[in-house]
Design a protein around this motif. Structure first.
Motif: not given
Length: 169
Positions: A50-56, A72-85
């Motif tokens: 999570h930490v390394v992918t969230e930083n990226a 693209i920003l939206g896809k990054l936001m969605n990926g962030s939520h999946i990782s946090m979850k």
């Protein structure tokens, strides 16, 4: 404190493998974390991932914001939520309901948990003209799924963290 200890455990493994090139977890990269997976317990591995992918994602999001690449920003936001979850495990059912309701709404680019986790708030990037309808959709859908009300509001980004001279305040 628990997640800090889990991240520290992951960092210790990475330091054993990579020495001073990984002083903190944020200095590791995805390849290093994947290479170290077998030497970490599953939870520490997921925290590190999570930490390394969230930083990226954060670095990539800055670029997409500057260039106005909302999809693209939206896809990054969605990926962030999946990782946090899934990897950092700081989401909760109520937040996941809001994210799920938003991400399937026409005009939404991306949505995610924001704040410290464990409930609270989501931030959703949506086409401006569709924001009022999205808020109604969220209120209605959230009430139907939880029996609770949710508060929605629009906001605009500010200049972010910066130094302010104390003599100018």
């Amino acid at each position: 404190p628990v997640r800090v200890a889990q991240c520290k455990a992951a960092t210790d493994v990475l330091q054993q493998l990579y020495g001073d090139s990984v002083k903190t977890l944020r200095e590791a990269n995805c390849e290093q974390v994947l290479h170290a997976k077998e030497k970490m317990d599953d939870v520490s591995f997921r925290r590190a991932r999570h930490v390394v992918t969230e930083n990226a994602r954060t670095v990539a999001a800055k670029k997409e914001l500057e260039e106005g690449n909302w999809a693209i920003l939206g896809k990054l936001m969605n990926g962030s939520h999946i990782s946090m979850k899934n990897d950092y495990e700081v989401s909760c059912e109520e937040i996941d309901i809001l994210v799920d309701l938003a991400k399937h709404f026409d005009g939404v680019y991306g949505t995610r948990l924001t704040g410290g986790g464990f409930g609270g708030c989501t931030v959703t990037l949506v086409e401006e003209e569709k924001a009022p309808a999205l808020m109604e959709h969220l209120k209605t859908g959230y009430k139907a799924k939880t029996g609770k009300d949710c508060i929605c509001f629009t906001t605009s980004p500010g200049p972010g963290a910066r130094l302010i001279a104390t003599d100018s305040v």
